[in-house]
Design an enzyme around this catalytic site. Structure first.
Site, PDB file in Angstrom:
ATOM      1  N   ILE A 243      37.502  10.028  60.952  1.00  0.00           N
ATOM      2  CA  ILE A 243      36.612   8.755  61.118  1.00  0.00           C
ATOM      3  C   ILE A 243      36.238   8.675  62.651  1.00  0.00           C
ATOM      4  O   ILE A 243      37.111   9.282  63.414  1.00  0.00           O
ATOM      5  CB  ILE A 243      37.591   7.296  60.817  1.00  0.00           C
ATOM      6  CG1 ILE A 243      36.622   6.060  60.740  1.00  0.00           C
ATOM      7  CG2 ILE A 243      38.667   7.373  61.696  1.00  0.00           C
ATOM      8  CD1 ILE A 243      36.059   5.927  59.430  1.00  0.00           C
TER       9      ILE A 243
ATOM     10  N   GLY B 279      39.609  11.454  57.621  1.00  0.00           N
ATOM     11  CA  GLY B 279      38.415  11.385  56.575  1.00  0.00           C
ATOM     12  C   GLY B 279      37.733  12.402  56.282  1.00  0.00           C
ATOM     13  O   GLY B 279      37.227  12.466  54.872  1.00  0.00           O
TER      14      GLY B 279
ATOM     15  N   ASP C 224      39.297  13.068  52.755  1.00  0.00           N
ATOM     16  CA  ASP C 224      38.910  12.135  52.013  1.00  0.00           C
ATOM     17  C   ASP C 224      37.614  12.900  51.326  1.00  0.00           C
ATOM     18  O   ASP C 224      37.818  12.853  50.085  1.00  0.00           O
ATOM     19  CB  ASP C 224      38.524  10.715  52.446  1.00  0.00           C
ATOM     20  CG  ASP C 224      39.695   9.798  53.064  1.00  0.00           C
ATOM     21  OD1 ASP C 224      40.650   9.784  52.153  1.00  0.00           O
ATOM     22  OD2 ASP C 224      39.701   9.437  54.269  1.00  0.00           O
TER      23      ASP C 224
ATOM     24  N   GLU D 218      45.945   9.862  59.090  1.00  0.00           N
ATOM     25  CA  GLU D 218      45.807   8.772  59.087  1.00  0.00           C
ATOM     26  C   GLU D 218      47.164   7.869  59.601  1.00  0.00           C
ATOM     27  O   GLU D 218      47.154   7.091  60.685  1.00  0.00           O
ATOM     28  CB  GLU D 218      45.502   8.037  57.993  1.00  0.00           C
ATOM     29  CG  GLU D 218      44.165   8.123  57.522  1.00  0.00           C
ATOM     30  CD  GLU D 218      43.706   9.418  56.653  1.00  0.00           C
ATOM     31  OE1 GLU D 218      44.320  10.330  57.036  1.00  0.00           O
ATOM     32  OE2 GLU D 218      42.668   9.423  56.191  1.00  0.00           O
TER      33      GLU D 218
ATOM     34  N   ASP E 279      42.942   5.347  53.275  1.00  0.00           N
ATOM     35  CA  ASP E 279      42.419   4.259  52.298  1.00  0.00           C
ATOM     36  C   ASP E 279      41.067   4.688  51.707  1.00  0.00           C
ATOM     37  O   ASP E 279      40.486   4.019  50.966  1.00  0.00           O
ATOM     38  CB  ASP E 279      42.332   2.736  52.966  1.00  0.00           C
ATOM     39  CG  ASP E 279      41.549   2.921  54.108  1.00  0.00           C
ATOM     40  OD1 ASP E 279      40.943   3.844  54.718  1.00  0.00           O
ATOM     41  OD2 ASP E 279      41.388   1.967  54.914  1.00  0.00           O
TER      42      ASP E 279
END
Ligand SMILES: CC/C=C\C=C\CC(=O)SCCNC(=O)CCNC(=O)[C@H](O)C(C)(C)COP(=O)(O)OP(=O)(O)OC[C@H]1O[C@@H](n2cnc3c(N)ncnc32)[C@H](O)[C@@H]1OP(=O)(O)O
Length: 272
Positions: free
Chosen positions: A69, A122, A125, A145, A153
């Site tokens: 992120i 991310g 992810d 994270e 999340d």
């Protein structure tokens, strides 16, 4: 082809049905900004809807796959409303970001990811939602994270256990430790590891071309049925594929595949 701030789409070569989708913010190590979350599902949708696309290669421009992120984005997503309204807004925001990653699974075309350099937060992810994963030996990974005081999340905690096993996923997510491409292979996170980026790129391109030459209907069906099978027990899964094939097996692709077999030639399938 649409213009994007954070992405780049290229056809791998003229007349090919394989397209590259690049995370394209190399100055920020392809960190995932708000623009990325707006653009990524849009780009995947455009590739999904394009009949000239049979397979997608996801890769990072520059020295790394993805630095996770964008930390600037992270610090800006706070709202100064009352606690309840702020929480409700935040929940919607997280679900919006999640939907950008889930777009990889919603895309009917297979997405093959080639990972080099960093794949952090991310980035995990993203790769967990891809269909096939390969990396270079010098790739490194971290489910980062918790180090930013975040419970992951955007899908890692839901998808990673099915890929590397519950125990490995728990260990990686609780420690946030860095692990190598070779370890990623041992755990089953990637299918193969390559000594150099050139070797990775060459192999991924060939695999994508091979998949793209198969029946697009069968490839789409295989992706959809395998993804669905994660949520179903054996009986439900068999029932699902029986229904799927009763609608889609009797196709021109089946006729072409059998004719090509008997005529000892390569089959040629029409677009999807
Ligand atoms: C609601 C929440 C939803 C999702 C949450 C997801 C959580 C996460 O993703 S957690 C992971 C966060 N990411 C990181 O912790 C990684 C941070 N970056 C790095 O560790 C390194 O940059 C690197 C990826 C290992 C690459 O190292 P190197 O090649 O030496 O580059 P740098 O000099 O460090 O960076 C160059 C340039 O990019 C900027 N940058 C790097 N990562 C980020 C990032 N994640 N966000 C924003 N900007 C990033 C870095 O600041 C540098 O900028 P300059 O302006 O050139 O200084």
């Amino acid at each position: 082809m649409a213009e994007y701030k954070t992405l780049k789409i290229n056809q791998i070569k003229p007349n090919s049905s394989v397209f590259y989708l690049y995370l394209n913010r190399p100055s920020h190590r392809n960190a995932l900004s708000r623009d990325f979350f707006d653009e990524f599902p849009r780009a995947l949708k455009s590739l999904d809807q394009n009949p000239n696309v049979n397979a997608i290669i996801l890769a990072g421009a520059g020295d790394h796959f993805c630095a996770g992120i964008d930390i600037n984005t992270l610090s800006s997503i706070t709202k100064s409303a009352d606690r309840g309204r702020s929480g409700e807004w935040f929940r919607r925001e997280i679900k919006y970001l999640q939907s950008a990653i889930t777009a990889l699974e919603e895309c009917r075309k297979p997405v093959i990811v080639g990972i080099h350099g960093a794949c952090i937060g991310g980035g995990i992810d993203i790769i967990s939602a891809c269909d096939i994963r390969y990396c270079t030996e010098d790739a490194f990974f971290s489910v980062k994270e918790v180090d930013l005081a975040i419970t992951a999340d955007l899908g890692t905690l839901q998808r990673l256990p099915g890929i590397v096993g519950y125990g490995n996923a728990m260990e990686l997510a609780l420690t946030a430790r860095r692990f190598s491409g070779l370890e990623a292979k041992e755990m089953g996170l990637v299918s193969r590891v390559f000594g150099s980026k050139d070797d990775l790129d060459g192999f991924v391109a060939q695999i994508a071309e091979d998949i793209a030459a198969k029946s697009p209907l069968a490839i789409t069906g295989t992706k959809a049925v395998l993804l669905k099978s994660k949520d179903l027990n054996l009986e439900q899964g068999l029932d699902y594929v029986a229904t799927w094939n009763s609608a889609m097996l009797l196709s021109d692709d089946l006729k072409e595949a059998t004719s090509a077999f008997f005529q000892k030639r390569k089959p040629v399938f029409s677009k999807l």
